[in-house]
Scaffold this motif. Sequence first.
Motif, PDB file in Angstrom:
ATOM      1  N   SER A   1      37.302  28.885  41.283  1.00  0.00           N
ATOM      2  CA  SER A   1      37.851  30.364  41.132  1.00  0.00           C
ATOM      3  C   SER A   1      39.140  30.205  40.249  1.00  0.00           C
ATOM      4  N   GLY A   2      40.066  29.631  40.378  1.00  0.00           N
ATOM      5  CA  GLY A   2      41.359  29.233  39.682  1.00  0.00           C
ATOM      6  C   GLY A   2      41.070  29.232  38.496  1.00  0.00           C
ATOM      7  N   THR A   3      40.221  28.187  38.160  1.00  0.00           N
ATOM      8  CA  THR A   3      39.670  27.454  36.671  1.00  0.00           C
ATOM      9  C   THR A   3      39.003  28.794  35.849  1.00  0.00           C
ATOM     10  N   VAL A   4      38.315  29.386  36.301  1.00  0.00           N
ATOM     11  CA  VAL A   4      37.753  30.479  35.762  1.00  0.00           C
ATOM     12  C   VAL A   4      38.500  31.641  35.715  1.00  0.00           C
ATOM     13  N   GLY A   5      39.538  31.945  36.381  1.00  0.00           N
ATOM     14  CA  GLY A   5      40.459  32.845  36.497  1.00  0.00           C
ATOM     15  C   GLY A   5      41.408  32.838  35.330  1.00  0.00           C
ATOM     16  N   VAL A   6      41.967  31.311  35.033  1.00  0.00           N
ATOM     17  CA  VAL A   6      42.652  30.886  33.777  1.00  0.00           C
ATOM     18  C   VAL A   6      41.805  31.260  32.563  1.00  0.00           C
ATOM     19  N   LEU A   7      40.616  30.952  32.578  1.00  0.00           N
ATOM     20  CA  LEU A   7      39.803  31.207  31.484  1.00  0.00           C
ATOM     21  C   LEU A   7      39.795  32.407  31.035  1.00  0.00           C
TER      22      LEU A   7
END
Length: 579
Positions: free
Chosen positions: A374-380
């Motif tokens: 969730s954090g990774t795709v949020g940063v993307l």
Amino acid sequence: MIRPLPAMLLLALSVASAQDTPRARSLPSRKPQARTALLPLKYVGPPTTAAISAGDLMTRLYKFADDSMMGRLAGTPWNDKATDYIASELSRLGLRPAGENGTFFQQPLERSELASAALTVNGNAYEVWKDYAPREQGGGARAYDSASVVFAGTYSDTANYPPSSAIAGKIVLLAFKPGFNGISYSSIDRAQLTARFHDAAAIVVAQLDYVPPGFVDLAYRSSAVRVKHDGPSAPLPSFFYVTNAVAADMMGATLDAATPGQAGRTVRGHTTFRAVVAPGRNVVAVLEGSDPTLKGQYVAIGAHNDHIGFNHAPAEHDSIKALMKIASPQGGEDDPPPAEAGADPAVRKAIDALRKHAPARLDSIYNGADDDGSGTVGVLEIAEAFAHAKARPKRSLLFVFHVGEEEGMLGSGYFVDHPTVARDSIVAQLNIDMIGRGGADDITGKDLQGRLLHGGPGYLQLIGSRRLSTELGDLIEKVNGDRKLGFRFDYSLDANGHSQNIYCRSDHYSYARHGIPIVFFTTGGHADYHQVTDEPQYIDYARAANVSSLVYDAARRIANLDHRIVVDKAKPDPRGGCQ
């Protein structure tokens, strides 16, 4: 720390569930749905757009946390597969690579592999990986050829260990009794033994007779990943496990007949390791700022790209989900439930309720959809929004997707110690780890008094936002108010002396220890934390989009300030402990 369910409980759940009658799954439409609706197990979404949205996050996360990523464990090719996806997205968005050698990647990890080994006792030559299993200690292995053995007693009976003066330069041999004081074959603490017998030539534990078939190949032949060494380390005692037969040969008698401090035979042998680069990468990119003077400063935005892989004991998915929800509502943060918990009527009822929506299925992959897909795709999503914005912020934005957070913040520690931009040019770091849950039925942690916390509408935990900079903490509150985002910030887990110590457990602290102001955004824990049930179908995409929007707005405001965020609190010792 990974806390797998007890093997007998996994078996019981799998057997019981295999007797259930599968029901057909009712698939929803491909349109992102509300949290209360059943989301699909598999989903291929439309292309992402410039705006931060729940739909975009869903498209991304179903790719990034898919079973094909095999849990993204640091040190495996599957983490490289996951970071290939991140880099391809950053390239598509037109961001500048800021890793090593003109790429998006920084490779911070290595592991040791056995270069050579030999072990002879009383003229008997033993076979490596069958009779004994060497373990690399993270530094130079101390020589032990022609050293004599001294028996130190049973591993768990620390009160009767011989004094340090009796073991200097010798091979310390310990017996192992599984079940004594709750000890299992997997709970031997090598670091603790190394500290206790620091002056020994080698430390040997007679443990191999108690591990399951295949365990040596799975757990011992391939060492754990670590951060690359910058130089030679002080030698530590060599360490290896042996069978009881080898241990008896070392003593000249069975271990049951030995007493602590008793001398054994002389051992001939050696163990040497070599370091090799391990899979697993930081992904680093820059979006250059618009101001000719301020673009040399950076607002860092990050998440961790790894998770905890997969296991070799599949269990029925819905059984695990029901069990953890009732018996261990904080997931891996709680102690594993006892074996008898699987027979609880409440668990059975919960499984039956889940079965109304989907057939039974075995599961062994820790997808890490929330942690930290969730954090990774949020940063993307944040990167895509900035890449398409009409006006870029004055300062540059530094996007770092760290590897090895689950192994002890390895990638972020390496990046901050070996930054690809000047470390003192980073004005703040915004860390996103687990932003896809926080519902009213989620146990998100405990307060300082140990009372369970619950999520709910607008729920979001902030960690560390004022530990170095009052201004930064105030700015986050102001962004929430000005943008009318409706967040209800929970600072409970940011309290000094908190038993869960969240401030020290994610990548932001690698920056904070160097005095860089940070904010950690998370919706907190839940029953699926570090379980095979942390899958994309259970994510609250609307909430994750709202958190991503908050971080976007905060980053833009920090990047456009006419001054650096003011650090008005004491900076920690960058090499000291975290509290």
